[in-house]
Design a protein around this motif. Sequence first.
Motif, short mmCIF file in Angstrom:
data_model
loop_
_atom_site.label_atom_id
_atom_site.label_comp_id
_atom_site.label_asym_id
_atom_site.label_seq_id
_atom_site.Cartn_x
_atom_site.Cartn_y
_atom_site.Cartn_z
N ALA A 130 81.02 63.12 43.41
CA ALA A 130 80.57 61.77 43.77
C ALA A 130 80.21 61.68 45.25
O ALA A 130 79.22 61.04 45.62
CB ALA A 130 81.65 60.76 43.42
N ALA A 160 76.42 60.98 46.25
CA ALA A 160 76.17 59.74 46.97
C ALA A 160 75.47 60.01 48.29
O ALA A 160 74.54 59.28 48.68
CB ALA A 160 77.47 58.98 47.19
N PRO A 164 75.39 57.72 42.40
CA PRO A 164 76.14 58.09 41.19
C PRO A 164 77.02 56.96 40.67
O PRO A 164 77.56 56.16 41.44
CB PRO A 164 77.00 59.27 41.66
CG PRO A 164 77.20 59.02 43.13
CD PRO A 164 75.89 58.43 43.59
N ALA A 194 83.94 58.54 48.72
CA ALA A 194 82.79 58.44 47.82
C ALA A 194 82.21 57.03 47.84
O ALA A 194 80.98 56.84 47.86
CB ALA A 194 83.20 58.84 46.41
N ALA A 208 78.89 55.45 46.07
CA ALA A 208 79.22 55.73 44.68
C ALA A 208 79.80 54.47 44.03
O ALA A 208 80.58 53.74 44.64
CB ALA A 208 80.23 56.87 44.58
#
Length: 321
Positions: A19, A23, A29, A70, A75
């Motif tokens: 992730a 990202a 994502p 993330a 993300a």
Amino acid sequence: MEQHKVMILGTGPAGLTAAIYAARANLNPVVIEGNEPGGQLTLTTEVENFPGFTDGIMGPELMDNMRKQAERFGAKFVQGWVSGVDLSQRPFHVTVDENDEYVSETLIISTGASAKMLGIEGESDLIGRGVSTCATCDGFFFRNKPIIVVGGGDSAMEEATFLTKFASEVTIVHRRNELRASKVMQDRARNNPKIKWALNVTPLSVKSDGNKVNGLEVRDNETGETRVLPTDGVFVAIGHQPNTAFLNNQIEVDPVGYIVTKGITTATSVEGVFACGDVMDSHYRQAVTAAGSGCKAALDVEKYLEGSAFQDWSVSSTAVR
């Protein structure tokens, strides 16, 4: 229905690392967390072997930091359990909690593996009443009580060592005379005065007083004699089963159920689907190797979406070992 570029199934070290990389590559994502966000590390106490933490770090804290990292890059996280996927055509359809459906050009599968059980009499009936697969979850309930850990690998040694903080004594039960654990983990357990040993015996059944565990019946593999080892708790630490049942045989797996990947890549037998972490690694099963494979999966997805000649650098189809 909105179509995403990449969806990541699972939030252990592999999924969260994927992730982060996806990202940062502006792939936006979407990460499906599952019913155990953070994976197995959220059930671990101090992590001493993840690079960058000289004094170690608590497992839940490490996973929380990775998740925040993330999120910082964009993300998106969705709480829920993947109940089904359709890999018959692209874009792929992913069903979450049997109701919500998502569509994505690519998938990264990082659903990890679940603890195996012994499959003996009394085991399933006594889960939560003395039978456990998580020392950090349940160790507190066994203060000053004798307990048993079944297994001979690193996880069993780690569980046993941790449980000595609570139990009056911990007996490690293993069906062979030799242990599979690494030398450093064996030495740590053998040097702990609160750890006892019952080797070369096979567990037969978990005994109870009608309410909770009070013993583990075992058979001596040399003499064939059976006996009951008194205990207030049985912790099962015999390995894991990859979480691939939800794929419903739409992707190539090995005889145990681990996803097969192509050569040095994370590509699977289905074009556009990639796998990383414990769901495809039956050998190493470490946080740092899972994270590394998550990085590879995100890079593979990026190249795939760019239209790179993926087949040129995926040498052959082989299970990662």
